[in-house]
Design an enzyme around this catalytic site. Structure first.
Site, short mmCIF file in Angstrom:
data_model
loop_
_atom_site.label_atom_id
_atom_site.label_comp_id
_atom_site.label_asym_id
_atom_site.label_seq_id
_atom_site.Cartn_x
_atom_site.Cartn_y
_atom_site.Cartn_z
N GLU A 191 6.11 -5.27 -56.67
CA GLU A 191 7.43 -5.69 -56.20
C GLU A 191 7.78 -4.89 -54.95
O GLU A 191 7.85 -3.66 -54.99
CB GLU A 191 8.50 -5.46 -57.27
CG GLU A 191 8.35 -6.33 -58.49
CD GLU A 191 9.41 -6.04 -59.55
OE1 GLU A 191 9.90 -6.99 -60.17
OE2 GLU A 191 9.74 -4.86 -59.75
N ASN B 298 11.92 -6.44 -64.58
CA ASN B 298 12.71 -5.78 -65.62
C ASN B 298 14.04 -6.47 -65.88
O ASN B 298 14.66 -6.26 -66.92
CB ASN B 298 12.94 -4.31 -65.26
CG ASN B 298 11.75 -3.45 -65.62
OD1 ASN B 298 10.98 -3.78 -66.51
ND2 ASN B 298 11.57 -2.36 -64.89
N HIS C 213 6.98 -1.14 -56.01
CA HIS C 213 6.92 -0.95 -57.46
C HIS C 213 5.66 -1.58 -58.04
O HIS C 213 5.52 -2.80 -58.12
CB HIS C 213 8.16 -1.56 -58.12
CG HIS C 213 8.16 -1.44 -59.61
ND1 HIS C 213 8.70 -2.40 -60.44
CD2 HIS C 213 7.67 -0.46 -60.43
CE1 HIS C 213 8.55 -2.02 -61.69
NE2 HIS C 213 7.93 -0.86 -61.71
N SER D 159 11.02 2.12 -60.73
CA SER D 159 11.07 0.88 -61.50
C SER D 159 12.49 0.45 -61.80
O SER D 159 12.71 -0.67 -62.26
CB SER D 159 10.31 1.06 -62.83
OG SER D 159 10.92 2.09 -63.60
#
Length: 525
Positions: free
Chosen positions: A156, A194, A144, A123
């Site tokens: 992702e 993120n 991900h 991540s």
């Protein structure tokens, strides 16, 4: 390129929550799965947990008994790494540690065939760094997933500097075959979600630190006006402040101290105190049977003003923010409130005021959509002391709450008239202290700004940015689609005014936003 051939098996390394979830979606999609963990008992527990989860789907009539039985039959425990030798794809979901991931892939290179794709569920770690030193770094890509994997739609697909585009496309197509919404991303700190999500938390902390409102009130505004499923503080309590703060620190450090990602001192204090959120029984909120649920601030009932007017620019189809203000005017009219419409020149002549439009007027108050200035600054700029601002809402037609702020110069009677007006339209009215950009507007502007930078820097496409934030963190609208809806010019103005108010590079406007503004372009359509 098509998805991984169904005749090839998928190996999953690591049988924790993420590994088990990945194994489940692959098996349900029809792939034979070999699950390996350094703790054999963990694999047995994971397979039993998957079987139980699938049985529950059958009980809820969301899966047939035959499909359940077949999926469970495709799950196999690998007692050693050598047991994944024939895999066409290996997905690692082990500890989030660069050395551990590199070591695992180095071992796998000596076991699997050269045509086997090596995917990492990291991540936060650079895919480029994970692949570095391998004999065939081109076959490494990020895959991900989000927790819980069976429920979260996003995947992702992350390309490092050495990733073969054909490998990235195979991973993308395979994720789609597993029922996910994949998006391509380049390996940069935070990937898409993120990174792009940082302003949601950061602006919440900034609002709290400036005493715009308490956590419960900010959360309520973001939910009931902004349309977010959870406000920033309740979401951070759910994630865990130690985890959320660590991710913010990681992104901040990876971008060499870019002020846009500056961690919050308040959150650091929460972590230092051990107030980590739900798991600790205390975070921004108290948890437990005896914990009281804090109430969000709401203004006391006020009478509806007798006269309301709506000022628009003479000859202007849509002023900056005009479409947003039109939507609020529609809500007022739908509630049976009579609104007189005026043109800009008349307003300018009226009492020597130096107003700008679009604006509402009632009982001497001028009411504007926030443009990133404080109400006090706008009152000074417009020579109109009785200035009240309202915040952005996802949908004024259905929003339950609206946030307002008034200038320090504003007369209480003028402010109360605005409160009464909005209450007459069915809103719960929440007063924020007079901070620049208010709550929803500044947060959405910063989300759009970060998304625009990610697109500008080649991290992802505009479509991928919006899909990622909707499917990965359940945003009600993609940040760039939101910029289109509000108007790119409005977003640029809000950010520029925030930058002027704070004097910080944190609020610098993305070059791509400025380019779209200059061309009159949009991100979609």
């Amino acid at each position: 390129m098509a998805a991984l051939n169904m005749g090839r098996s998928v190996a999953v390394i690591g049988s924790g929550a993420m590994g088990a979830g990945i194994a489940q979606v692959a098996a349900v999609a029809g792939y034979t799965v070999r699950l390996y963990d350094t703790r054999p008992e963990a694999v047995d527990k994971a397979i039993a947990g998957i079987a139980s989860a699938l049985d529950k789907l059958v009980a809820r009539e969301r899966m047939s008994a035959a499909d359940c039985t077949a999926a469970i039959a495709r799950l196999h425990a690998a007692s050693t790494l050598d047991g994944v030798r024939d895999a066409g794809m290996v997905v690692e979901a082990i500890v989030e540690d660069l050395a551990a991931k590199r070591g695992l892939f180095a071992q796998l290179e000596d076991i699997v065939g050269d045509d086997c794709v090596l995917a990492t569920n990291t991540s936060s770690i650079s895919v480029t760094a994970i692949a570095a030193g391998l004999r065939l770094p081109g076959r490494v890509a990020g895959m991900h997933f989000f927790n819980p994997v069976p429920l979260m739609a996003l995947c992702e697909v992350v390309s490092g500097m050495a990733t073969d585009p054909a490998v990235a496309q195979l991973v993308f197509d395979t994720a789609a075959a597993w029922g996910k919404n994949p998006v391509h991303a380049r390996s940069t700190p935070g990937f898409i979600v993120n990174r792009l999500a940082r302003p949601f938390y950061a602006e919440g902390w900034r609002l709290l630190s400036e005493q715009a409102a308490d956590a419960a009130t900010i959360d309520a505004v973001m939910r009931e006006a902004g349309g977010f499923r959870m406000g920033p503080f309740e979401l951070m309590d759910l994630i865990g402040h130690d985890v959320n703060f660590s991710v913010t620190q990681s992104v901040f450090n990876a971008y060499f101290g870019d002020p846009r990602f500056t961690p919050s001192v308040l959150q650091q204090e929460m972590v230092n105190a051990g107030f980590l959120g739900r798991k600790a029984g205390r975070g921004c909120y108290q948890y437990g049977e005896q914990a009281a649920v804090p109430a969000a601030q709401a203004e006391a009932p006020q009478p509806k003003p007798e006269y309301v007017s709506y000022t628009i620019e003479q000859g202007a189809a849509h002023a900056v923010g005009g479409a947003v203000v039109d939507a609020l005017a529609g809500r007022l009219r739908a509630a049976g409130i009579e609104i007189a419409q005026r043109k800009m020149p008349e307003t300018i002549r009226h009492a020597g005021a130096h107003d700008d439009a679009p604006a509402f007027h009632c009982n001497g108050a001028a009411v504007y959509l926030t443009d990133g200035r404080s109400a006090t600054q706008r009152a000074r700029d417009n020579h109109h002391p009785d200035t009240v601002l309202f915040d952005l809402a996802l949908d004024y037609g259905s929003a339950r709450r609206i946030a307002v702020a008034c200038s320090d110069q504003c007369a209480p009677s003028a402010y109360n008239a605005v409160v009464g007006l909005l209450q007459a339209a069915g809103f719960t009215v929440t007063r924020l202290d007079d901070v620049p950009g208010m709550a929803v507007m500044r947060t959405v502007a910063m989300l759009a700004n970060e998304a625009a930078d990610a697109v500008s820097q080649g991290v992802c496409s505009a479509d991928a940015a919006d899909i990622a934030m909707q499917k990965g963190v359940n945003y009600p609208r993609g940040p760039l689609a939101w910029a289109d809806a509000i108007g790119v010019e409005q977003i640029v103005r809000v950010l520029a005014n925030l930058a002027a108010s704070y004097g910080e590079d944190r609020y610098r406007v993305s070059p791509l936003l400025r380019r779209k503004h200059a061309s009159g372009g949009r991100f979609h359509g």
